[in-house]
Design a protein around this motif. Structure first.
Motif, PDB file in Angstrom:
ATOM      1  N   PRO A  26       0.801  -1.226   0.000  1.00  0.00           N
ATOM      2  CA  PRO A  26       0.000   0.000   0.000  1.00  0.00           C
ATOM      3  C   PRO A  26       0.835   1.277   0.000  1.00  0.00           C
ATOM      4  N   LYS A 154       0.848  -1.002   8.453  1.00  0.00           N
ATOM      5  CA  LYS A 154      -0.299  -1.094   7.553  1.00  0.00           C
ATOM      6  C   LYS A 154      -1.528  -1.399   8.408  1.00  0.00           C
ATOM      7  N   TYR A 230      -4.822   4.620   1.775  1.00  0.00           N
ATOM      8  CA  TYR A 230      -5.069   3.607   0.750  1.00  0.00           C
ATOM      9  C   TYR A 230      -6.451   3.013   0.938  1.00  0.00           C
TER      10      TYR A 230
END
Length: 466
Positions: A26, A154, A230
């Motif tokens: 991402p 993430k 994202y």
């Protein structure tokens, strides 16, 4: 009944592995980490830019290094390489248009906690509204007193959203969706009623607490970060016959993946082709192409030149002063960046004889004004490679009344005096939060890059341009 197509099955492995690659990437930092995982599996050895390479590089050796952890260079040295021989090279980029969290992101408005973001690159920002968003990137964490480490983060669950205005409050939206990037492109993260008691001058505690949980550290150990927003919806294979890839960041992670796997496949188990190669095979996946490449880790820096000079010097005898200049004129660069597939609803936007289609092969991109670096000589070389291995090719030229984008190709070609051409897989919705490409083209690109690495030196010996 499930549709079955044996030709599609032949390409499904590459497409499925690419889906894993892009879902795990991402941010540029994650894309580089994914590349490292695959290079290590293929027995590539990490080297550092901050130490001497003399005496460390060997014929048939396979190496990689990173800069800023968002750019990566990998190369393999042919068994018959001699000082002054050429480099067979391919380059792409790891970054994509996105929204990035501002250094001071804390915003409070009308009972909502919001996160200030900044557009990165030329994105189709209207596609970011009403999506399930989260954050990913790197965080600088204090692991011991006055010692700091780069850590990847993430957050997989959706924590942010940029809501559109209801049509009841803006009837004119039917005529065109207009918005201000500073005012209207600001995501929500929480309501004021759920605000944590803890205070931070720069960022909402809600965001910092989530980062700390992901990194298993304390909030006060987080000292800085670079975070991309994202879309949490995973990339997937779709279409009635599973011909399409629906995904974020196809531009340009698809070509980055193809270069990476093409190089690895050409050097597996110190393949016979590498043992017999008189060249050095190299890929470079740069950061910051979407904003012009003029950074320390972008294609318009000295990164590639200094890398080539250092490799040359590692093998050269003292006093061999022209080795770099001789090497450049025997070398070749493929600039790999996604191309525009013909759009069925806007076919008039495409030049009538240059309308690439998905799943029909890799696109050679040409522009008379050198927005792409392709020449008749460089395209001939690639066409000879593709012909031998039966890889389909297509051609793209922009309409005369349309602007033309550019790539890392022209700047690398100009900076180094290097033979270069531009290619890419065809796609739709370029720079959208959700793009579309063909499943078969993943394999087309991998095969083309592998064949280029294995055959360029031999093909080049048969072409005379004086």
């Amino acid at each position: 009944m499930k549709y079955h197509n044996s030709t599609q099955d032949n390409n499904s492995t590459s497409a499925a592995d690419f889906i894993k690659f892009v879902n795990n990437s991402p941010s540029p930092f994650h894309a580089v980490e994914e590349a490292i995982i695959r290079l290590k599996e293929a027995k590539y050895e990490e080297i550092k830019e901050c130490v001497s390479w003399r005496g460390k590089l060997k014929k048939e050796g396979k190496y990689y290094f990173t800069r800023n952890r968002s750019t990566i260079v990998a190369f393999a040295i042919g068994g018959k390489y001699e000082p002054g021989n050429g480099f067979s090279m391919a380059g792409a980029h790891t970054d994509s248009p996105c929204l990035k969290v501002k250094p001071i992101s804390k915003k409070v408005k009308e009972g909502y906690l919001q996160v200030g973001v900044e557009p990165y690159g030329g994105g189709l920002w209207h596609t970011w509204f009403d999506r399930d968003l989260s954050v990913a990137g790197r965080v600088m964490v204090e692991t011991e007193k006055n010692k700091f480490e780069h850590k990847l983060v993430k957050v997989e669950r959706p924590i942010l959203r940029i809501p559109t205005l209801a049509i009841h409050l803006d009837r004119d939206v039917r005529e065109g969706f207009k918005f201000n990037n500073e005012v209207h492109l600001t995501p929500l993260i929480a309501t004021v009623s759920n605000k944590l008691a803890e205070n931070n001058e720069k960022h909402h505690p809600a965001l910092l607490d989530i980062l700390a949980q992901e990194l298993k550290c304390k909030v006060n150990e987080i000292h800085d970060f670079e975070l991309c927003l994202y879309d949490t919806q995973p990339s997937t294979i779709g279409g009635a016959y599973e011909e399409f890839i629906f995904s974020a960041r196809l531009d340009n992670l698809m070509m980055s993946y193809a270069l990476l796997i093409g190089l690895i496949n050409s050097t597996k188990n110190i393949s016979e082709s590498l043992c017999d190669d008189s060249n050095i095979r190299l890929i470079t996946l740069f950061d910051n192409e979407e904003i012009g490449s003029t950074t320390a880790h972008g294609a318009n820096s000295l990164l590639l030149e200094t890398t080539l000079r250092r490799i040359c010097s590692a093998f050269a005898e003292p006093g061999y002063d022209t080795i770099f200049e001789e090497t450049i004129h025997k070398s070749f660069m493929i600039s790999a960046d996604m191309a525009h597939a013909v759009h069925p609803n806007y076919c008039e936007k495409h030049e009538e004889n240059h309308r690439p289609q998905m799943n029909q092969g890799v696109v050679i991109k040409t522009n008379a004004n050198q927005r792409y670096a392709t020449t008749s000589v460089t395209s001939l070389i690639l066409r000879q490679v593709a012909k031998k291995y039966k890889v389909p090719l297509q051609d793209f030229v922009v309409r005369n009344d349309s602007p033309c984008g550019s790539t890392i190709g022209p700047m690398i070609s100009a900076n180094l005096g290097l033979r270069t051409l531009d290619i890419g897989n065809p796609q739709l919705s370029m720079h959208s939060i959700r793009e579309t490409a063909g499943t078969k083209d993943v394999d087309h690109a991998i095969k083309l890059i592998k064949a280029f690495f294995e055959d360029f030196a031999e093909i080049d010996r048969n072409i005379t341009v004086d």
